[in-house]
Design a protein around this motif. Structure first.
Motif, PDB file in Angstrom:
ATOM      1  N   ASP A 194      -8.197 -36.884 -19.868  1.00 31.12           N
ATOM      2  CA  ASP A 194      -8.969 -35.524 -19.624  1.00 31.12           C
ATOM      3  C   ASP A 194      -8.701 -35.001 -18.356  1.00 31.12           C
ATOM      4  O   ASP A 194      -8.462 -33.793 -18.030  1.00 31.12           O
ATOM      5  CB  ASP A 194     -10.271 -35.380 -20.092  1.00 31.12           C
ATOM      6  CG  ASP A 194     -10.654 -35.628 -21.831  1.00 31.12           C
ATOM      7  OD1 ASP A 194      -9.483 -35.273 -22.394  1.00 31.12           O
ATOM      8  OD2 ASP A 194     -11.577 -35.850 -22.134  1.00 31.12           O
ATOM      9  N   LEU A 195      -8.985 -35.840 -17.390  1.00 30.24           N
ATOM     10  CA  LEU A 195      -8.899 -35.650 -16.084  1.00 30.24           C
ATOM     11  C   LEU A 195      -7.427 -35.245 -15.515  1.00 30.24           C
ATOM     12  O   LEU A 195      -7.107 -34.713 -14.857  1.00 30.24           O
ATOM     13  CB  LEU A 195      -9.444 -36.824 -15.029  1.00 30.24           C
ATOM     14  CG  LEU A 195      -9.181 -36.872 -13.563  1.00 30.24           C
ATOM     15  CD1 LEU A 195      -9.876 -35.336 -12.977  1.00 30.24           C
ATOM     16  CD2 LEU A 195      -9.783 -37.972 -13.044  1.00 30.24           C
ATOM     17  N   ALA A 196      -6.353 -36.157 -16.034  1.00 27.15           N
ATOM     18  CA  ALA A 196      -5.016 -35.821 -15.903  1.00 27.15           C
ATOM     19  C   ALA A 196      -4.650 -34.641 -16.485  1.00 27.15           C
ATOM     20  O   ALA A 196      -3.837 -33.762 -15.657  1.00 27.15           O
ATOM     21  CB  ALA A 196      -4.141 -37.006 -16.449  1.00 27.15           C
ATOM     22  N   ASP A 197      -5.298 -34.280 -17.543  1.00 30.54           N
ATOM     23  CA  ASP A 197      -5.114 -32.668 -18.037  1.00 30.54           C
ATOM     24  C   ASP A 197      -5.313 -31.657 -17.224  1.00 30.54           C
ATOM     25  O   ASP A 197      -4.765 -30.549 -17.405  1.00 30.54           O
ATOM     26  CB  ASP A 197      -5.431 -32.630 -19.258  1.00 30.54           C
ATOM     27  CG  ASP A 197      -4.817 -33.546 -20.561  1.00 30.54           C
ATOM     28  OD1 ASP A 197      -3.677 -34.071 -20.148  1.00 30.54           O
ATOM     29  OD2 ASP A 197      -5.773 -33.696 -21.687  1.00 30.54           O
ATOM     30  N   LEU A 198      -6.302 -31.901 -16.233  1.00 33.63           N
ATOM     31  CA  LEU A 198      -7.009 -30.821 -15.103  1.00 33.63           C
ATOM     32  C   LEU A 198      -5.905 -30.834 -14.001  1.00 33.63           C
ATOM     33  O   LEU A 198      -5.926 -30.044 -13.204  1.00 33.63           O
ATOM     34  CB  LEU A 198      -8.061 -31.424 -14.715  1.00 33.63           C
ATOM     35  CG  LEU A 198      -9.267 -31.372 -15.740  1.00 33.63           C
ATOM     36  CD1 LEU A 198     -10.549 -31.827 -15.008  1.00 33.63           C
ATOM     37  CD2 LEU A 198      -9.670 -30.088 -16.113  1.00 33.63           C
ATOM     38  N   MET A 199      -4.651 -31.558 -14.007  1.00 40.56           N
ATOM     39  CA  MET A 199      -3.787 -31.580 -12.997  1.00 40.56           C
ATOM     40  C   MET A 199      -2.391 -31.530 -13.305  1.00 40.56           C
ATOM     41  O   MET A 199      -1.580 -32.374 -13.729  1.00 40.56           O
ATOM     42  CB  MET A 199      -3.774 -32.935 -12.166  1.00 40.56           C
ATOM     43  CG  MET A 199      -5.284 -33.173 -11.365  1.00 40.56           C
ATOM     44  SD  MET A 199      -5.483 -34.731 -10.765  1.00 40.56           S
ATOM     45  CE  MET A 199      -5.985 -35.839 -12.044  1.00 40.56           C
ATOM     46  N   PRO A 200      -1.947 -30.127 -13.672  1.00 41.47           N
ATOM     47  CA  PRO A 200      -0.689 -29.879 -14.427  1.00 41.47           C
ATOM     48  C   PRO A 200       0.257 -30.456 -13.315  1.00 41.47           C
ATOM     49  O   PRO A 200       0.265 -30.222 -12.034  1.00 41.47           O
ATOM     50  CB  PRO A 200      -0.653 -28.504 -14.730  1.00 41.47           C
ATOM     51  CG  PRO A 200      -1.671 -27.906 -13.769  1.00 41.47           C
ATOM     52  CD  PRO A 200      -2.785 -29.018 -13.651  1.00 41.47           C
ATOM     53  N   GLY A 201       1.625 -30.698 -13.472  1.00 40.85           N
ATOM     54  CA  GLY A 201       2.641 -30.978 -12.786  1.00 40.85           C
ATOM     55  C   GLY A 201       3.078 -32.241 -12.972  1.00 40.85           C
ATOM     56  O   GLY A 201       4.007 -32.784 -12.299  1.00 40.85           O
ATOM     57  N   GLY A 202       2.198 -33.344 -13.449  1.00 37.66           N
ATOM     58  CA  GLY A 202       2.585 -34.705 -13.783  1.00 37.66           C
ATOM     59  C   GLY A 202       2.779 -35.546 -12.628  1.00 37.66           C
ATOM     60  O   GLY A 202       2.951 -36.703 -12.614  1.00 37.66           O
ATOM     61  N   ASN A 203       2.093 -35.077 -11.230  1.00 35.48           N
ATOM     62  CA  ASN A 203       2.023 -36.096 -10.369  1.00 35.48           C
ATOM     63  C   ASN A 203       0.919 -37.092 -10.490  1.00 35.48           C
ATOM     64  O   ASN A 203       1.083 -38.232  -9.884  1.00 35.48           O
ATOM     65  CB  ASN A 203       1.757 -35.031  -8.974  1.00 35.48           C
ATOM     66  CG  ASN A 203       1.378 -35.915  -7.808  1.00 35.48           C
ATOM     67  OD1 ASN A 203       0.370 -36.468  -7.784  1.00 35.48           O
ATOM     68  ND2 ASN A 203       2.284 -35.718  -6.906  1.00 35.48           N
ATOM     69  N   VAL A 204      -0.033 -36.786 -11.199  1.00 38.70           N
ATOM     70  CA  VAL A 204      -1.101 -37.621 -11.390  1.00 38.70           C
ATOM     71  C   VAL A 204      -1.236 -37.780 -13.177  1.00 38.70           C
ATOM     72  O   VAL A 204      -1.703 -36.856 -13.488  1.00 38.70           O
ATOM     73  CB  VAL A 204      -2.486 -37.287 -11.120  1.00 38.70           C
ATOM     74  CG1 VAL A 204      -3.666 -38.385 -11.065  1.00 38.70           C
ATOM     75  CG2 VAL A 204      -2.505 -37.091  -9.340  1.00 38.70           C
ATOM     76  N   THR A 205      -0.850 -38.834 -13.630  1.00 44.92           N
ATOM     77  CA  THR A 205      -1.034 -39.210 -14.927  1.00 44.92           C
ATOM     78  C   THR A 205      -1.986 -39.952 -15.445  1.00 44.92           C
ATOM     79  O   THR A 205      -2.824 -40.451 -14.768  1.00 44.92           O
ATOM     80  CB  THR A 205       0.560 -39.959 -15.456  1.00 44.92           C
ATOM     81  OG1 THR A 205       0.415 -41.344 -14.987  1.00 44.92           O
ATOM     82  CG2 THR A 205       1.745 -39.363 -14.883  1.00 44.92           C
ATOM     83  N   GLU A 206      -2.208 -39.816 -16.658  1.00 39.55           N
ATOM     84  CA  GLU A 206      -3.299 -40.769 -17.496  1.00 39.55           C
ATOM     85  C   GLU A 206      -2.906 -42.095 -16.966  1.00 39.55           C
ATOM     86  O   GLU A 206      -4.045 -42.852 -16.471  1.00 39.55           O
ATOM     87  CB  GLU A 206      -3.310 -40.536 -18.769  1.00 39.55           C
ATOM     88  CG  GLU A 206      -4.514 -41.472 -19.571  1.00 39.55           C
ATOM     89  CD  GLU A 206      -4.228 -41.393 -21.242  1.00 39.55           C
ATOM     90  OE1 GLU A 206      -4.961 -42.130 -21.769  1.00 39.55           O
ATOM     91  OE2 GLU A 206      -3.166 -40.635 -21.687  1.00 39.55           O
ATOM     92  N   ALA A 207      -1.757 -42.822 -17.063  1.00 40.38           N
ATOM     93  CA  ALA A 207      -1.653 -44.056 -16.657  1.00 40.38           C
ATOM     94  C   ALA A 207      -1.995 -44.437 -15.383  1.00 40.38           C
ATOM     95  O   ALA A 207      -2.886 -45.638 -14.967  1.00 40.38           O
ATOM     96  CB  ALA A 207      -0.253 -44.466 -16.986  1.00 40.38           C
ATOM     97  N   ILE A 208      -1.663 -43.603 -14.238  1.00 34.10           N
ATOM     98  CA  ILE A 208      -2.100 -43.781 -12.989  1.00 34.10           C
ATOM     99  C   ILE A 208      -3.629 -43.742 -12.805  1.00 34.10           C
ATOM    100  O   ILE A 208      -4.338 -44.886 -12.260  1.00 34.10           O
ATOM    101  CB  ILE A 208      -1.683 -42.661 -11.938  1.00 34.10           C
ATOM    102  CG1 ILE A 208       0.116 -42.868 -11.843  1.00 34.10           C
ATOM    103  CG2 ILE A 208      -2.184 -42.687 -10.456  1.00 34.10           C
ATOM    104  CD1 ILE A 208       0.649 -41.659 -11.050  1.00 34.10           C
TER     105      ILE A 208
END
Length: 199
Positions: A28-42
């Motif tokens: 859910d947090l990763a989804d707040l940051m579009p662009g793929g710089n911060v992924t769920e895995a990170i």
């Protein structure tokens, strides 16, 4: 603010802030940051302590998504006398407390961080002057707007009677203009380019 400000490690702080804001998962947090710089895995690796380094853009993206200043992720602000707990820093950070780190990273000239030389102190003083100049420009804009509104609200028969005893908007505007002139002169003399945006 209590909870996350005392957490150790950047991953634990991210997780605590995420939960405090009601963001249920790393996804859910990763989804707040579009662009793929911060992924769920990170984010999962950070929160689990398997990853402790971030790029500057990742740090800023996470901080912005969590709606906290970056320093809240970088240090346990709730424990100001503790040593800084970031990994992979040079030996020059050894012994720096959280309070000293906060003063250093925010550019405070009168904070707990002790500047190494006059040049560093001067640069921070100029940064502080720039911040004050920006605040003074915002205040001037606010006061100018107030004066326009006051002029529209003043009945025509009171226009020529002069300002009321409690009306200090013009005085505050004059003081803001004086301070803007002082700060602009100081920064211009130091080599800052202010043309075009300080009028």
């Amino acid at each position: 603010m209590t909870g996350f400000v005392r957490q150790s490690g950047i991953g634990e702080r991210i997780q605590a802030i995420r939960k405090r804001h009601g963001i249920r998962s790393a996804k859910d947090l990763a989804d707040l940051m579009p662009g793929g710089n911060v992924t769920e895995a990170i984010l999962q690796n950070l929160e689990a302590g398997r990853k402790q380094d971030l790029s500057v853009s990742q740090l800023l993206n996470i901080s912005h998504a969590l709606r906290v200043p970056p320093v809240f992720l970088l240090a346990p602000i709730g424990r100001p006398q503790d040593p800084l707990d970031l990994v992979n820093l040079s030996d020059t950070f050894e012994g720096m407390t959280v309070a000293e780190f906060d003063a250093w990273i925010s550019g405070e000239t009168n904070g707990t961080y002790r500047w190494r030389d006059l040049t560093e102190r001067t640069e921070r003083s100029q940064l502080e002057a720039m911040r004050e100049l920006l605040a003074s420009l915002r205040e001037r804009h606010r006061l100018t707007t107030n004066m326009l509104i006051e002029a529209q609200l003043t009945p025509p028969d009171e226009v020529n009677t002069g300002p009321a005893i409690w009306d200090t908007t013009q005085e505050r505007l004059a003081e803001a203009n004086r301070r803007i002139d002082q700060l602009s002169s100081y920064l211009s003399a130091a080599g800052w380019v202010l043309e075009g945006w300080v009028k």
